[in-house]
Design an enzyme around this catalytic site. Structure first.
Site, PDB file in Angstrom:
ATOM      1  N   ASN A 172       4.434 -32.091   4.544  1.00 42.56           N
ATOM      2  CA  ASN A 172       3.048 -32.331   4.116  1.00 42.56           C
ATOM      3  C   ASN A 172       2.135 -31.158   4.466  1.00 42.56           C
ATOM      4  OD1 ASN A 172       2.774 -32.509   6.862  1.00 42.56           O
ATOM      5  ND2 ASN A 172       2.183 -34.656   6.930  1.00 42.56           N
ATOM      6  N   HIS A 218       1.797 -29.758   7.475  1.00 41.14           N
ATOM      7  CA  HIS A 218       1.244 -29.699   8.836  1.00 41.14           C
ATOM      8  C   HIS A 218       1.771 -28.492   9.612  1.00 41.14           C
ATOM      9  CE1 HIS A 218       4.540 -32.566  10.686  1.00 41.14           C
ATOM     10  NE2 HIS A 218       4.896 -31.320  10.853  1.00 41.14           N
ATOM     11  N   ASP A 238       2.968 -28.227  20.989  1.00 43.53           N
ATOM     12  CA  ASP A 238       2.588 -29.641  20.959  1.00 43.53           C
ATOM     13  C   ASP A 238       3.506 -30.499  21.829  1.00 43.53           C
ATOM     14  OD1 ASP A 238       4.690 -29.159  19.172  1.00 43.53           O
ATOM     15  OD2 ASP A 238       3.552 -29.704  17.398  1.00 43.53           O
ATOM     16  N   GLU A 260      -1.994 -32.776  11.261  1.00 45.31           N
ATOM     17  CA  GLU A 260      -1.628 -33.431  10.004  1.00 45.31           C
ATOM     18  C   GLU A 260      -2.731 -33.199   8.959  1.00 45.31           C
ATOM     19  OE1 GLU A 260       1.295 -34.438   9.781  1.00 45.31           O
ATOM     20  OE2 GLU A 260       1.919 -35.928  11.246  1.00 45.31           O
TER      21      GLU A 260
HETATM   22  C1  F6R Z   1       6.994 -28.829  16.203  1.00 47.93           C
HETATM   23  C2  F6R Z   1       5.902 -28.852  15.240  1.00 47.93           C
HETATM   24  C3  F6R Z   1       6.049 -29.264  13.824  1.00 47.93           C
HETATM   25  C4  F6R Z   1       7.335 -28.756  13.174  1.00 47.93           C
HETATM   26  C5  F6R Z   1       7.440 -29.238  11.728  1.00 47.93           C
HETATM   27  C6  F6R Z   1       8.730 -28.816  11.075  1.00 47.93           C
HETATM   28  O1  F6R Z   1       6.557 -28.321  17.444  1.00 47.93           O
HETATM   29  O2  F6R Z   1       4.826 -28.534  15.639  1.00 47.93           O
HETATM   30  O3  F6R Z   1       4.954 -28.781  13.094  1.00 47.93           O
HETATM   31  O4  F6R Z   1       7.356 -27.375  13.226  1.00 47.93           O
HETATM   32  O5  F6R Z   1       7.338 -30.631  11.692  1.00 47.93           O
HETATM   33  O6  F6R Z   1       9.797 -29.392  11.746  1.00 47.93           O
HETATM   34  P1  F6R Z   1      11.308 -28.980  11.398  1.00 47.93           P
HETATM   35  O7  F6R Z   1      11.449 -27.567  11.802  1.00 47.93           O
HETATM   36  O8  F6R Z   1      12.137 -29.913  12.244  1.00 47.93           O
HETATM   37  O9  F6R Z   1      11.476 -29.190   9.929  1.00 47.93           O
END
Ligand code: F6R
Length: 265
Positions: A136, A138, A67, A143
């Site tokens: 959440n 995702h 992303d 989301e």
């Molecule tokens: C990042 C992404 C997000 C993260 C998620 C967890 O490329 O796609 O889905 O993997 O928000 O983030 P951390 O690892 O910082 O808790």
């Protein structure tokens, strides 16, 4: 879905590196899907160390980022492109032409998203997709309420995700509200998925992902339908799972099952 519960974050990273290493040994031109965020940092660091020791070689490896923030140029310090360069790609011997990422400032968003999907297909699909998970539920920036069959597209980030990401931005007004993300349908086409989580803050999301119903309200729960999804988590992230002991029992017996199947051949 295989739930692998490790003692702590370091062991989560080591297990993930082991999976990648084994896959690379079988296929040197491995296609890796890369997530940003805190969780996979230890994996990227260890992979770079392995390469320094000469144990792995990325010269034929291809990577696709999961992303990107919409509106941030590639060289913006908070773009996921910069994150990936700084934390992984600049430390390994990957060829520039084998690095693919979503462009946060494309001329035409729809064309760009479609071409990204086509590019993934042109390499035969992603062999291992590394994922983190949001509190959440995702995955990528899909989301809650994202279509479980979605493709690469623009998404609006939730207020909570924006707040979680804002720690990295000096000027809070700059924190992007929109992103480009590979879709859940895209992620599900990966041959193997390694979703990593560490810490108690992720325990509820992991519980819902593994033991809750499959629902767009918890995007990661779709991984229950993936035949090669590995949920690699530490004790804290696993703390709310009802069947924790069973998952550990299965993991301990894995070698024996393999031996048994080998003998039957
Ligand atoms: C990042 C992404 C997000 C993260 C998620 C967890 O490329 O796609 O889905 O993997 O928000 O983030 P951390 O690892 O910082 O808790």
């Amino acid at each position: 879905m295989e739930v692998i519960i490790k003692q702590d974050y370091n062991h989560v990273c080591e297990e993930t590196v082991r999976l990648i290493y084994q896959a690379w040994k079988k296929k040197n031109n491995l296609v890796l899907g890369l997530a940003a965020g805190k969780t996979p940092l230890g994996v990227y660091k260890r992979l770079a160390e392995l390469q320094k020791k000469g144990e792995i070689d990325f010269s034929q490896v291809v990577t696709f980022s999961l992303d990107e923030y919409l509106g941030l140029k590639e060289n913006h310090p908070q773009s996921f492109a910069s994150y990936m360069e700084k934390n992984f790609l600049q430390h390994i011997n990957i060829k520039k032409e084998n690095i693919f990422r979503l462009n946060g400032t494309p001329e035409n968003i729809d064309d760009h998203c479609r071409e990204y999907e086509e590019r993934i297909k042109s390499f035969g699909g992603i062999d291992i997709q590394i994922l983190g998970i949001g509190k959440n539920g995702h995955i990528g920036f899909n989301e809650p309420s994202s279509s479980l069959s979605s493709r690469t597209r623009v998404k609006t980030l939730t207020q909570d995700t924006i707040a979680a990401n804002s720690r990295l931005f000096k000027n809070k007004k700059e924190v992007p509200r929109f992103c480009l993300t590979t879709g859940i349908g895209t992620i599900m086409e990966s041959k193997m998925i390694a979703l990593l989580a560490s810490g108690e803050g992720k325990s509820e999301a992991i519980y819902k992902t593994v033991e809750g119903p499959i629902t767009a309200s918890v995007p990661a729960s779709i991984l229950q339908l993936h035949p090669e999804a590995k949920i690699i988590i530490d004790q804290e992230a696993a703390s709310l799972l009802n069947e924790k002991e069973y998952y550990q029992w299965v993991y301990r017996n894995k070698e024996r099952v393999n031996e048994f199947l080998e003998k039957k051949k």
